[in-house]
Motif scaffolding. Sequence first.
Motif, PDB file in Angstrom:
ATOM      1  N   LYS A 134       0.895  -1.428  -0.055  1.00 18.49           N
ATOM      2  CA  LYS A 134      -0.042  -0.047  -0.008  1.00 18.49           C
ATOM      3  C   LYS A 134       0.609   1.387   0.047  1.00 18.49           C
ATOM      4  O   LYS A 134       0.124   2.515  -0.190  1.00 18.49           O
ATOM      5  CB  LYS A 134      -0.777   0.187   1.268  1.00 18.49           C
ATOM      6  N   ASP A 135       2.105   1.166   0.254  1.00 17.91           N
ATOM      7  CA  ASP A 135       2.827   2.384   0.126  1.00 17.91           C
ATOM      8  C   ASP A 135       3.277   3.068  -0.919  1.00 17.91           C
ATOM      9  O   ASP A 135       4.509   2.359  -1.620  1.00 17.91           O
ATOM     10  CB  ASP A 135       4.222   2.112   1.215  1.00 17.91           C
ATOM     11  N   SER A 136       2.675   4.053  -1.526  1.00 19.07           N
ATOM     12  CA  SER A 136       2.720   4.558  -2.892  1.00 19.07           C
ATOM     13  C   SER A 136       4.272   5.419  -2.669  1.00 19.07           C
ATOM     14  O   SER A 136       4.733   5.382  -3.917  1.00 19.07           O
ATOM     15  CB  SER A 136       1.816   5.558  -3.172  1.00 19.07           C
ATOM     16  N   GLN A 137       4.757   5.944  -1.933  1.00 15.78           N
ATOM     17  CA  GLN A 137       5.996   6.729  -1.845  1.00 15.78           C
ATOM     18  C   GLN A 137       6.973   5.786  -1.944  1.00 15.78           C
ATOM     19  O   GLN A 137       8.181   6.228  -2.461  1.00 15.78           O
ATOM     20  CB  GLN A 137       6.090   7.183  -0.244  1.00 15.78           C
ATOM     21  N   PHE A 138       7.081   4.397  -1.304  1.00 19.90           N
ATOM     22  CA  PHE A 138       8.234   3.389  -1.656  1.00 19.90           C
ATOM     23  C   PHE A 138       8.398   3.361  -3.067  1.00 19.90           C
ATOM     24  O   PHE A 138       9.607   3.335  -3.754  1.00 19.90           O
ATOM     25  CB  PHE A 138       8.009   2.498  -0.967  1.00 19.90           C
ATOM     26  N   LEU A 139       7.364   3.351  -3.976  1.00 17.17           N
ATOM     27  CA  LEU A 139       7.241   3.112  -5.350  1.00 17.17           C
ATOM     28  C   LEU A 139       8.024   4.091  -6.081  1.00 17.17           C
ATOM     29  O   LEU A 139       8.815   4.177  -6.884  1.00 17.17           O
ATOM     30  CB  LEU A 139       5.909   2.625  -5.871  1.00 17.17           C
ATOM     31  N   VAL A 140       7.625   5.229  -5.524  1.00 18.27           N
ATOM     32  CA  VAL A 140       8.111   6.732  -5.943  1.00 18.27           C
ATOM     33  C   VAL A 140       9.694   6.652  -5.941  1.00 18.27           C
ATOM     34  O   VAL A 140      10.475   6.902  -6.663  1.00 18.27           O
ATOM     35  CB  VAL A 140       7.499   7.766  -5.383  1.00 18.27           C
ATOM     36  N   PHE A 141      10.169   6.160  -4.736  1.00 25.46           N
ATOM     37  CA  PHE A 141      11.522   6.486  -4.259  1.00 25.46           C
ATOM     38  C   PHE A 141      12.517   5.075  -5.102  1.00 25.46           C
ATOM     39  O   PHE A 141      13.492   5.904  -5.668  1.00 25.46           O
ATOM     40  CB  PHE A 141      11.627   5.956  -3.024  1.00 25.46           C
ATOM     41  N   ILE A 142      11.958   4.110  -5.379  1.00 24.04           N
ATOM     42  CA  ILE A 142      12.769   3.173  -6.135  1.00 24.04           C
ATOM     43  C   ILE A 142      12.562   3.459  -7.925  1.00 24.04           C
ATOM     44  O   ILE A 142      13.703   3.031  -8.254  1.00 24.04           O
ATOM     45  CB  ILE A 142      12.168   1.688  -6.026  1.00 24.04           C
ATOM     46  N   ASN A 143      11.669   4.048  -8.217  1.00 25.64           N
ATOM     47  CA  ASN A 143      11.756   4.567  -9.444  1.00 25.64           C
ATOM     48  C   ASN A 143      12.890   5.845  -9.416  1.00 25.64           C
ATOM     49  O   ASN A 143      13.872   5.889 -10.538  1.00 25.64           O
ATOM     50  CB  ASN A 143      10.378   5.271  -9.992  1.00 25.64           C
ATOM     51  N   ARG A 144      12.635   6.355  -8.615  1.00 22.48           N
ATOM     52  CA  ARG A 144      13.738   7.966  -8.779  1.00 22.48           C
ATOM     53  C   ARG A 144      15.070   7.443  -8.686  1.00 22.48           C
ATOM     54  O   ARG A 144      16.086   7.926  -9.150  1.00 22.48           O
ATOM     55  CB  ARG A 144      13.307   8.913  -7.763  1.00 22.48           C
ATOM     56  N   ILE A 145      15.513   6.487  -7.547  1.00 21.78           N
ATOM     57  CA  ILE A 145      16.982   6.186  -7.334  1.00 21.78           C
ATOM     58  C   ILE A 145      17.455   5.665  -8.655  1.00 21.78           C
ATOM     59  O   ILE A 145      18.688   6.163  -8.952  1.00 21.78           O
ATOM     60  CB  ILE A 145      16.965   5.248  -6.086  1.00 21.78           C
ATOM     61  N   LEU A 146      16.941   4.669  -9.279  1.00 26.58           N
ATOM     62  CA  LEU A 146      17.472   4.095 -10.435  1.00 26.58           C
ATOM     63  C   LEU A 146      17.826   5.019 -11.630  1.00 26.58           C
ATOM     64  O   LEU A 146      18.707   5.149 -12.276  1.00 26.58           O
ATOM     65  CB  LEU A 146      16.915   2.926 -11.069  1.00 26.58           C
ATOM     66  N   ALA A 147      16.750   5.975 -11.824  1.00 24.53           N
ATOM     67  CA  ALA A 147      16.769   7.129 -12.644  1.00 24.53           C
ATOM     68  C   ALA A 147      17.914   8.024 -12.530  1.00 24.53           C
ATOM     69  O   ALA A 147      18.469   8.498 -13.344  1.00 24.53           O
ATOM     70  CB  ALA A 147      15.412   7.804 -12.721  1.00 24.53           C
ATOM     71  N   PHE A 148      18.005   8.270 -11.065  1.00 28.99           N
ATOM     72  CA  PHE A 148      19.294   9.271 -10.801  1.00 28.99           C
ATOM     73  C   PHE A 148      20.647   8.634 -11.170  1.00 28.99           C
ATOM     74  O   PHE A 148      21.534   9.261 -11.417  1.00 28.99           O
ATOM     75  CB  PHE A 148      19.341   9.487  -9.301  1.00 28.99           C
ATOM     76  N   VAL A 149      20.694   7.397 -10.780  1.00 25.74           N
ATOM     77  CA  VAL A 149      22.050   6.627 -10.883  1.00 25.74           C
ATOM     78  C   VAL A 149      22.302   6.616 -12.412  1.00 25.74           C
ATOM     79  O   VAL A 149      23.284   6.901 -12.832  1.00 25.74           O
ATOM     80  CB  VAL A 149      21.791   5.050 -10.590  1.00 25.74           C
ATOM     81  N   LEU A 150      21.190   6.112 -13.305  1.00 27.92           N
ATOM     82  CA  LEU A 150      21.432   6.153 -14.819  1.00 27.92           C
ATOM     83  C   LEU A 150      21.752   7.578 -15.278  1.00 27.92           C
ATOM     84  O   LEU A 150      22.701   7.755 -16.218  1.00 27.92           O
ATOM     85  CB  LEU A 150      19.992   5.691 -15.389  1.00 27.92           C
ATOM     86  N   ALA A 151      21.273   8.580 -14.876  1.00 23.43           N
ATOM     87  CA  ALA A 151      21.427   9.896 -15.415  1.00 23.43           C
ATOM     88  C   ALA A 151      22.705  10.243 -14.942  1.00 23.43           C
ATOM     89  O   ALA A 151      23.594  11.020 -15.721  1.00 23.43           O
ATOM     90  CB  ALA A 151      20.403  10.937 -14.729  1.00 23.43           C
ATOM     91  N   ALA A 152      23.336  10.012 -13.692  1.00 22.15           N
ATOM     92  CA  ALA A 152      24.485  10.488 -13.146  1.00 22.15           C
ATOM     93  C   ALA A 152      25.623   9.665 -13.887  1.00 22.15           C
ATOM     94  O   ALA A 152      26.558  10.286 -14.369  1.00 22.15           O
ATOM     95  CB  ALA A 152      24.525  10.053 -11.701  1.00 22.15           C
ATOM     96  N   LEU A 153      25.564   8.487 -14.240  1.00 19.11           N
ATOM     97  CA  LEU A 153      26.501   8.085 -15.074  1.00 19.11           C
ATOM     98  C   LEU A 153      26.670   8.017 -16.545  1.00 19.11           C
ATOM     99  O   LEU A 153      27.667   8.534 -17.069  1.00 19.11           O
ATOM    100  CB  LEU A 153      26.213   6.266 -15.135  1.00 19.11           C
ATOM    101  N   TYR A 154      25.368   8.590 -16.986  1.00 22.92           N
ATOM    102  CA  TYR A 154      25.439   9.199 -18.349  1.00 22.92           C
ATOM    103  C   TYR A 154      26.229  10.571 -18.567  1.00 22.92           C
ATOM    104  O   TYR A 154      27.001  10.653 -19.340  1.00 22.92           O
ATOM    105  CB  TYR A 154      24.131   9.394 -18.702  1.00 22.92           C
ATOM    106  N   LEU A 155      26.058  11.443 -17.365  1.00 21.29           N
ATOM    107  CA  LEU A 155      26.740  12.630 -17.259  1.00 21.29           C
ATOM    108  C   LEU A 155      28.224  12.514 -17.117  1.00 21.29           C
ATOM    109  O   LEU A 155      28.993  13.297 -17.565  1.00 21.29           O
ATOM    110  CB  LEU A 155      26.021  13.430 -16.069  1.00 21.29           C
TER     111      LEU A 155
END
Length: 416
Positions: A134-155
Motif C-alpha cells: 500500500k505504500d505509494s511513496q516507496f514506489l516513487v523512491f525506487i523509481n527515482r533512485i534508479l533514474a538518478f543513477v542512470l542519469a549520473a552515469l550518463y553525465l
Amino acid sequence: MAESPVPDTDLWNDFTSSWIGSLSVNLLCYSTVFIPGYFLIKYFKNSNFLDRAGSSIVSRSVVACVYGHGYDKIAAEEGSTTKSATSKSSSNNFLQLVFCFVGLQISYLTWGVLQEKIMTKEYQNSEGSIGHFKDSQFLVFINRILAFVLAALYLALTRQPRHTAPIYKYSYCSFSNIMSSWCQYEALKYVSFPTQVLAKASKIIPTMIMGKIVSKKKYEYFEYVTAVFISIGMTMFLLGSTEAKSGTGNTTTVSGVIILAGYMTFDAFTSNWQGELFSQHKMSSVQMMCGVNLFSCLFTITSLMQQRSLGASLGFMMTYPTFFWDCLILSICSATGQLFIYHTIAVFGPVVFIIIMTIRQGLAILLSCILYSHPVTIVGVLGILLVFAALFLRVYCNHRLKQLQQRRATGDTAKV
C-alpha cells in the motif's frame, strides 16, 4: 489502581492508512527538508557568500547549489549545433523511429501493467502468506533512485554543456514530480487504470491553466476547442464506466477524482517549471533528469525513514519475491522510459513524441481492460474515442500552425 494511558496506535494507523492522512504525514516530512533548506539559501544570499567564497569543495558546493555558474554561451551553442545536426541526420532514419516507438511502448506499457498490479492485486509467497502492498511513496523512491543513477552515469561518461542553474531550483519541480507520482499510484486504490490514463490525457487543461499562471503563455483557439472536447470525452467515459456505477460508493469516487485532480495539477506545474529552467539556463535534458531525481530521492528517503516505513517496505519485498521482481522491472521501465523520452524529443521533436505517447495511452487502456477485465459501456468507448480524436486534432493543428509560421517567415525573408 488506574492504568497509565497508552497511545491509541490503532487511531494513528487508521489515519495514516487513509490517503488524506498519508498525504499529510508525507508533506510534514518533506517540510523538514524544505524549511531548513529555505533558511540556508536565504542566509547565504543575505550574507553575500559569493563575494568571499573560496576554492574549497564546500565553497564550490554552496555556490553551485545557491548561485549557479555563469552561462557559457560557446558551450551552449556547440551543444545546440550538435543537437540540430543529429536531428537532421536521424530524422529520415526509419529504423531510428521504430527503435524509439518500440522502446517507449515497451517501457511504459510494461510500467503501466506493473503499476496496476502492485497497487491493486494481492501477493502470495511459497508459504501461502498473502499480502497487499500500500505504500505509494516507496514506489516513487525506487523509481527515482534508479533514474538518478542512470542519469549520473550518463553525465559522467559524456560531454555536456556547462551547468549554470542553481541546484536548489530543481527542488520545486522535483517536489511536484514526486507528488504527481504519489497521486498516480494512490489513485489506483480508488479508480480503475483506464480512468487514470484518460485523466492523464486530460492534463492538457491544467497544463494550459498553469502555463498562463507560471509563464504567461497565450494559446490558439483550437487549443481551447480540443481542451473542451477532451473534457467532454472524459466525462462520457466516467459516466459510462460500469465500474463507477458499481463501485464502493461516492466516497471512493470523490477520493479518486480529487487525487487525479492533484496529479494533473502537480504534473502541469512540473512541465511548466522545467520549461522555464530550460529557457533560462539551457541545461541538457539529462542534466535536468539528474537534478530532479536527486531531490526526489532526498525527499522520499527522508520521509520514508522518518515514518519508519522503509524497513516495512523492504521487509514486504523480502517476504514476497514476486513483488521484488515487479519493483525492479517497474524501476527499469521508468528509468529507461525517461531516457527514451529525451532521445525521441531530441531526434524527432515533440510532435512525433506526443503522437507516440498518445498511441501508448490508447494501447494502455486496451491492455488493462484485457488483462484486468475492466468493463466499459458504449458511452465510455465513445468518450475514449473523443478524447484521442481531440488529442490527434490538437497535434495536427499545432503542426499545421508551425508550418504556416515557417512559410510566412521564409516569405518575409525572401522579400527583404
